[in-house]
Design an enzyme around this catalytic site. Structure first.
Site, PDB file in Angstrom:
ATOM      1  N   TRP A   3      49.807  59.904 -13.401  1.00 59.54           N
ATOM      2  CA  TRP A   3      49.405  59.109 -12.239  1.00 59.54           C
ATOM      3  C   TRP A   3      50.224  57.831 -12.351  1.00 59.54           C
ATOM      4  O   TRP A   3      50.007  57.017 -13.236  1.00 59.54           O
ATOM      5  CB  TRP A   3      47.910  58.825 -12.301  1.00 59.54           C
ATOM      6  N   CYS A  27      46.154  59.423 -16.120  1.00 63.17           N
ATOM      7  CA  CYS A  27      46.964  60.489 -16.711  1.00 63.17           C
ATOM      8  C   CYS A  27      46.120  61.398 -17.598  1.00 63.17           C
ATOM      9  O   CYS A  27      45.127  60.969 -18.169  1.00 63.17           O
ATOM     10  CB  CYS A  27      48.070  59.874 -17.549  1.00 63.17           C
ATOM     11  N   ASN A  56      48.968  57.778 -22.032  1.00 58.36           N
ATOM     12  CA  ASN A  56      48.053  57.399 -20.961  1.00 58.36           C
ATOM     13  C   ASN A  56      47.705  55.944 -21.201  1.00 58.36           C
ATOM     14  O   ASN A  56      47.204  55.593 -22.271  1.00 58.36           O
ATOM     15  CB  ASN A  56      46.787  58.279 -21.040  1.00 58.36           C
ATOM     16  N   GLY A  57      47.988  55.086 -20.216  1.00 62.85           N
ATOM     17  CA  GLY A  57      47.687  53.663 -20.385  1.00 62.85           C
ATOM     18  C   GLY A  57      48.834  52.820 -19.862  1.00 62.85           C
ATOM     19  O   GLY A  57      49.691  53.299 -19.116  1.00 62.85           O
ATOM     20  N   LYS A  83      33.724  57.107   1.046  1.00 64.98           N
ATOM     21  CA  LYS A  83      33.987  58.554   1.019  1.00 64.98           C
ATOM     22  C   LYS A  83      34.980  58.924   2.119  1.00 64.98           C
ATOM     23  O   LYS A  83      35.932  59.654   1.900  1.00 64.98           O
ATOM     24  CB  LYS A  83      32.709  59.381   1.226  1.00 64.98           C
ATOM     25  N   ARG A 122      42.454  63.972 -13.259  1.00 67.38           N
ATOM     26  CA  ARG A 122      42.672  62.609 -13.730  1.00 67.38           C
ATOM     27  C   ARG A 122      43.894  61.951 -13.093  1.00 67.38           C
ATOM     28  O   ARG A 122      43.972  60.734 -13.013  1.00 67.38           O
ATOM     29  CB  ARG A 122      42.873  62.615 -15.240  1.00 67.38           C
ATOM     30  N   LYS A 129      40.613  60.256 -10.707  1.00 71.05           N
ATOM     31  CA  LYS A 129      39.188  60.321 -11.020  1.00 71.05           C
ATOM     32  C   LYS A 129      38.789  59.272 -12.050  1.00 71.05           C
ATOM     33  O   LYS A 129      37.761  58.634 -11.940  1.00 71.05           O
ATOM     34  CB  LYS A 129      38.885  61.722 -11.577  1.00 71.05           C
ATOM     35  N   HIS A 173      29.168  38.869  13.700  1.00 69.24           N
ATOM     36  CA  HIS A 173      29.989  37.813  13.102  1.00 69.24           C
ATOM     37  C   HIS A 173      31.426  38.271  12.896  1.00 69.24           C
ATOM     38  O   HIS A 173      32.118  37.767  12.009  1.00 69.24           O
ATOM     39  CB  HIS A 173      29.365  37.358  11.781  1.00 69.24           C
ATOM     40  N   GLU A 224      38.510  57.594   1.353  1.00 70.64           N
ATOM     41  CA  GLU A 224      39.112  58.246   0.186  1.00 70.64           C
ATOM     42  C   GLU A 224      39.706  59.606   0.531  1.00 70.64           C
ATOM     43  O   GLU A 224      40.800  59.935   0.092  1.00 70.64           O
ATOM     44  CB  GLU A 224      38.048  58.485  -0.906  1.00 70.64           C
ATOM     45  N   GLU A 265      29.062  53.273   0.768  1.00 67.13           N
ATOM     46  CA  GLU A 265      29.479  54.491   0.070  1.00 67.13           C
ATOM     47  C   GLU A 265      29.996  55.526   1.074  1.00 67.13           C
ATOM     48  O   GLU A 265      30.990  56.215   0.822  1.00 67.13           O
ATOM     49  CB  GLU A 265      28.299  55.029  -0.760  1.00 67.13           C
TER      50      GLU A 265
HETATM   51  C1  G6P Z   1      37.768  55.887  -9.505  1.00 64.58           C
HETATM   52  C2  G6P Z   1      37.147  57.135  -8.907  1.00 64.58           C
HETATM   53  C3  G6P Z   1      35.833  56.784  -8.235  1.00 64.58           C
HETATM   54  C4  G6P Z   1      34.907  56.090  -9.209  1.00 64.58           C
HETATM   55  C5  G6P Z   1      35.572  54.869  -9.859  1.00 64.58           C
HETATM   56  C6  G6P Z   1      34.755  54.338 -11.014  1.00 64.58           C
HETATM   57  O1  G6P Z   1      38.148  55.026  -8.492  1.00 64.58           O
HETATM   58  O2  G6P Z   1      38.025  57.731  -7.984  1.00 64.58           O
HETATM   59  O3  G6P Z   1      35.218  57.963  -7.764  1.00 64.58           O
HETATM   60  O4  G6P Z   1      33.748  55.673  -8.542  1.00 64.58           O
HETATM   61  O5  G6P Z   1      36.849  55.245 -10.392  1.00 64.58           O
HETATM   62  O6  G6P Z   1      34.694  55.332 -12.015  1.00 64.58           O
HETATM   63  P1  G6P Z   1      33.554  55.475 -13.083  1.00 64.58           P
HETATM   64  O7  G6P Z   1      33.945  56.679 -13.896  1.00 64.58           O
HETATM   65  O8  G6P Z   1      33.580  54.209 -13.894  1.00 64.58           O
HETATM   66  O9  G6P Z   1      32.271  55.640 -12.360  1.00 64.58           O
END
Ligand code: G6P
Length: 611
Positions: A75, A2, A100-101, A487, A27, A606, A506, A490, A483
């Site tokens: 969120w 949030c 937020n929390g 991507k 966020r 984010k 396997h 996501e 990674e």
């Molecule tokens: C969320 C974001 C990711 C990020 C992860 C960890 O899931 O969408 O992009 O890698 O948090 O965030 P940080 O700020 O700790 O790297």
């Protein structure tokens, strides 16, 4: 997660709140809302499901203005995405609050407040805080004292901002485990989840510490610590430019951020290398004492940052010959790990506010580590403030939810850390000098890789209609395959999995057919021949291969095998950084093809400031 903004000023604060929300939208963004005081006792509340633009439409149809207000982008955690669950939450038309929390004991508090006659209009945990504070106000406490008393009853994580429409002389804020920053303006004062939200109105900030409560008036800010004592928190001047978060000519933030990587990596390396060695001082004043004691490293992170940690294991074990383990923070924090003498704890985080990573750092402080260290992109973050050693990545603000430049700058920073430790462990100076030269060349190689964009875009069409994809890598580029898969899932919502290519037989080989594209990263390294055999296993089952290959590997396009030639002579230290870019671009173009929301993918946020 949030986003929070609050303001009290000598003018209408609605535009500041809306602009702040827009700047925080990355966020969390399933619903938004704001509340302002128009005149004493007259509270205007506007909320909307969807993005900030929907709230703006509402404000257009039903304008409001006020000198004091709060705004929130949500969120969802407790309760679905509905207007009733959107913040602010208001207790009996008087106490308005954003949060937020997560409040963990909200069920018992709710029962108590229901018994007292409070009616709940939402399914959120947040609404209990508004009623709880109101209850203390009714008992005769002023708003600040009511907040101080109420937060003692809360368990969980929170940053809250609250006002009383009947006595609109202040906004009161409190925080534990969620970020909150106070902005000091010339004509009023502001609060927000991060500095970016407030850059158009101020550059002067105070960061609240754990348990702080602040009473914010138009002409003064009073901060109380968790024990209720008045405290002064240092003032910081932000050097970020307000337009660092603008998208410019790019169609999406993610694309802009992919293209910013050569610069961001160069910035992260700059001033940290002198001649042929890494400057330990880059890690902070205590580095000279701490680094010589390090015998092994525990790395903890989440999401993309976790993948950076997995690459670092290769840097630390192969390069610096030091044992290294890597773990996701949400598991580590509850595992009660065994810590051998001489172990360094390292948290990696773009935001420095990820709840699990921060909690892991705090847990680590009790476990007898030599020291705690952080690699982070946000200088004012909690992680940076709490770790003993810090190396900042210099990616600049990253807005796209899918992390790109933060990741490659983390890899660059981890390369520096590996070398700093190697220097202390007596690794051959000539070898270190060679690695330093290789690291310095990364920005130019990454720049080169961006030229493959057109070819990668041409591949995207093939993936756009698929439901699954497999990513393969070996050695230090196995985490890069992970990674790449992350991507793709996501932002395009295609189910993607990464496997160490040697694990293929396997299990995942059973999934391979001509409907399952298989992406492989094939740098020219000692594992190449083994990788080639694994690719043959895919071809033999009719799987279609998409390979990013070094031109000297002998892997060429043929029936069912598409190859994009990567730049020549990429060394093992450089490969994870350089091979990341094409995978980011592939995910990006597939998502654009599928018409998804690239920068703000569904259900994701984010900065994840809840557990
Ligand atoms: C969320 C974001 C990711 C990020 C992860 C960890 O899931 O969408 O992009 O890698 O948090 O965030 P940080 O700020 O700790 O790297």
């Amino acid at each position: 997660m949030c986003g929070i903004v609050g303001a009290i000023a000598a003018h209408d604060v609605t535009p500041v709140l809306i602009d702040g929300l827009r700047r925080l939208e990355y966020r969390g963004y399933d619903s938004t809302g704001l509340a302002v005081v128009q005149t004493k006792g007259a509270l205007a509340l506007r909320r909307a499901v969807g993005k900030v633009a929907r709230l703006q439409e509402k404000l257009h149809a039903e304008p409001c203005a006020g000198f004091l207000g709060i705004a929130h982008s949500r969120w969802a955690t407790h309760g679905g995405v509905t207007e009733a669950n959107a913040h602010p939450h208001v207790s009996e038309g008087r106490i308005a609050l954003i949060h937020n929390g997560i409040i963990e004991n909200y069920v018992e508090l709710k029962a108590e407040l229901c018994d007292k006659g409070y009616r709940f209009a939402s399914e959120t945990d947040t609404e209990v805080i508004a009623h709880l504070i109101h209850d203390f106000v009714k008992q005769g406490l002023d708003l600040t004292a009511a907040v101080q008393t109420a937060v003692r009853r809360l368990s969980g994580a929170y940053a809250i901002v609250v006002f009383d429409a009947q006595i609109p002389d202040r906004i009161v804020v409190a925080r534990i485990a969620s970020p909150l920053v106070v902005g000091l303006g010339s004509d009023g004062h502001y609060v927000a989840s991060d500095v970016q939200a407030l850059l158009p109105v101020t550059r002067r900030f105070k960061f609240l510490e754990e348990g702080d409560v602040a009473d914010i008036r138009i002409d003064r800010v009073t901060i109380f610590d968790a024990a209720g004592r008045i405290v002064d928190r240092p003032e910081h001047e932000s050097s970020l430019s307000a337009d660092a978060v603008e998208r410019g000519e790019y169609a999406h933030y993610m694309l802009k951020e992919i293209y910013e990587q050569p610069r961001a990596i160069a910035d992260t390396l700059s001033e940290r290398i002198a001649g042929d060695h890494v400057l330990e001082a880059a890690f902070g004043p205590r580095a000279g004492d701490i680094l010589p004691q390090v015998q092994q490293v525990h790395i903890v992170a989440c999401g993309t940052s976790y993948h950076a940690g997995l690459v670092a294991r290769y840097y630390l074990e192969q390069g610096a010959r030091i044992p290294c383990s890597v773990e996701v923070a949400s598991e580590y924090r509850y595992r009660n790990p065994v810590v051998m003498p001489g172990t360094l704890f390292l948290a990696i985080s773009q935001s420095g506010e990820t709840a699990d990573t921060l909690a892991a750092l705090r847990e680590a402080k009790k476990l007898g580590y030599v020291a705690t260290a952080a690699i982070c992109n946000v200088p004012e973050s909690s992680l940076v403030r709490e770790a003993d050693l810090v190396l900042m990545t210099r990616a600049g603000p990253e807005i796209g939810v899918a992390s790109t430049k933060a990741f490659t700058t983390q890899l660059a920073a981890l390369g520096l850390l590996g070398l700093a430790i190697a220097q202390r462990r007596g690794i051959d100076r000539r070898l270190i000098a060679l690695y330093v030269r290789q690291l310095r060349r990364v920005p130019e190689m990454v720049e080169h890789t961006l030229r493959l964009d057109g070819q990668i875009r041409a591949w995207a069409e093939h993936f756009a209609s698929k439901r699954h994809a497999l990513f393969l890598g070996r050695g230090p580029t196995y985490p890069i395959a992970m990674e790449g898969a992350l991507k793709l899932k996501e932002i395009s919502y295609i189910h993607a999995e990464a496997y160490a290519a040697g694990e293929l037989k396997h299990g995942p080989l059973a999934l391979v057919d001509d409907d399952m594209p298989v992406v492989a990263v094939a740098p020219n390294n000692p594992l190449l021949e083994k990788l080639k055999s694994n690719l043959q296993e895919v071809r033999a089952r009719g799987g279609r291969l998409f390979v990013f290959a070094d031109p000297n590997t002998g892997i060429e396009s043929s029936e069912g095998v598409e190859v994009i030639a990567m730049p020549d002579h990429i060394e093992p230290l450089q490969a994870p950084l350089v091979y990341t870019l094409p995978l980011q671009l592939l995910a990006y173009h597939v998502a654009v093809h599928r018409g998804t929301d690239v920068d703000q993918p569904r259900n994701l946020a984010k900065s994840v400031t809840v557990e």
